[in-house]
Design an enzyme around this catalytic site. Sequence first.
Site, PDB file in Angstrom:
ATOM      1  NE  ARG A 127      15.072  60.965  29.987  1.00  0.00           N
ATOM      2  CZ  ARG A 127      16.332  60.838  30.401  1.00  0.00           C
ATOM      3  NH1 ARG A 127      16.705  61.293  31.584  1.00  0.00           N
ATOM      4  NH2 ARG A 127      17.218  60.241  29.643  1.00  0.00           N
ATOM      5  NE  ARG A 160      18.193  61.453  26.118  1.00  0.00           N
ATOM      6  CZ  ARG A 160      19.043  61.456  27.131  1.00  0.00           C
ATOM      7  NH1 ARG A 160      18.947  62.377  28.084  1.00  0.00           N
ATOM      8  NH2 ARG A 160      19.993  60.560  27.208  1.00  0.00           N
ATOM      9  NE  ARG A 171      20.953  56.048  27.866  1.00  0.00           N
ATOM     10  CZ  ARG A 171      19.924  56.840  28.178  1.00  0.00           C
ATOM     11  NH1 ARG A 171      18.719  56.566  27.735  1.00  0.00           N
ATOM     12  NH2 ARG A 171      20.122  57.891  28.935  1.00  0.00           N
TER      13      ARG A 171
END
Length: 213
Positions: A127, A160, A171
């Site tokens: 991403r 990120r 996560r």
Amino acid sequence: MRMMLVLLGPPGSGKGTQAKLLFEQFGCPQISTGDMLREAVRRGTELGRKAKAVMDAGGLVSDDIVIGLIRERLHEPDCANGCTLDGFPRTVVQAEALAGLIVGQFEIRVLYFDVPEDILVRRLTGRRNCVQCGAIFNVDSAPSARPDVCDRCGGALTQRDDDREETVRRRLAVFRSQTEPLIEWYRSRGVLETVTGDRGVEEIFRQIQQVLA
Ligand code: AMP
């Protein structure tokens, strides 16, 4: 009654992308606790300083903090007719608090984004986000024409910090232990629908529109 739509799913399951499409199509604001926390970190507020270490490690910020953020945000006038919650609630405590905040005002509907874990890891580590307009790209499935430049606004693309592989794995483990119980919690209340999230963006959006119709 006005509708509060909760997008529930692991990191990388497409909640943010679909929340943006829902906003474009229906005008319901996207409320992302992750975006709110990242903004606090960027501005260097006290809350941002408290949240940063936890976020960088892939953990969950305390229930009190995120419930406080949501409580304030739901009072903003743009939420009067409903909104889309992206990334909240993430624990049963948060879900209970949300139920208390909206009781009698909003009908709650929950979409669970079901995506296999190997796809999530690939999506998250690939991403790239535009620092300027917030557009989301993916080096595999939805690349920008130039790898570091946003197709839409020319802004710089970044990864990120928490999309690096080690943090991604953490996560996902946190999702399984803290957030997954919410699937049953909402299912037993008869408000949960499942969306098959390992498809193209448009196909998922069509599926959501059918579910909500
Ligand atoms: P997201 O952009 O939704 O993946 O959120 C990024 C990070 O912000 C998460 O990994 C958590 O550290 C924190 N965060 C976002 N939403 C919540 C929430 N509802 N509860 C606790 N922490 C959150």
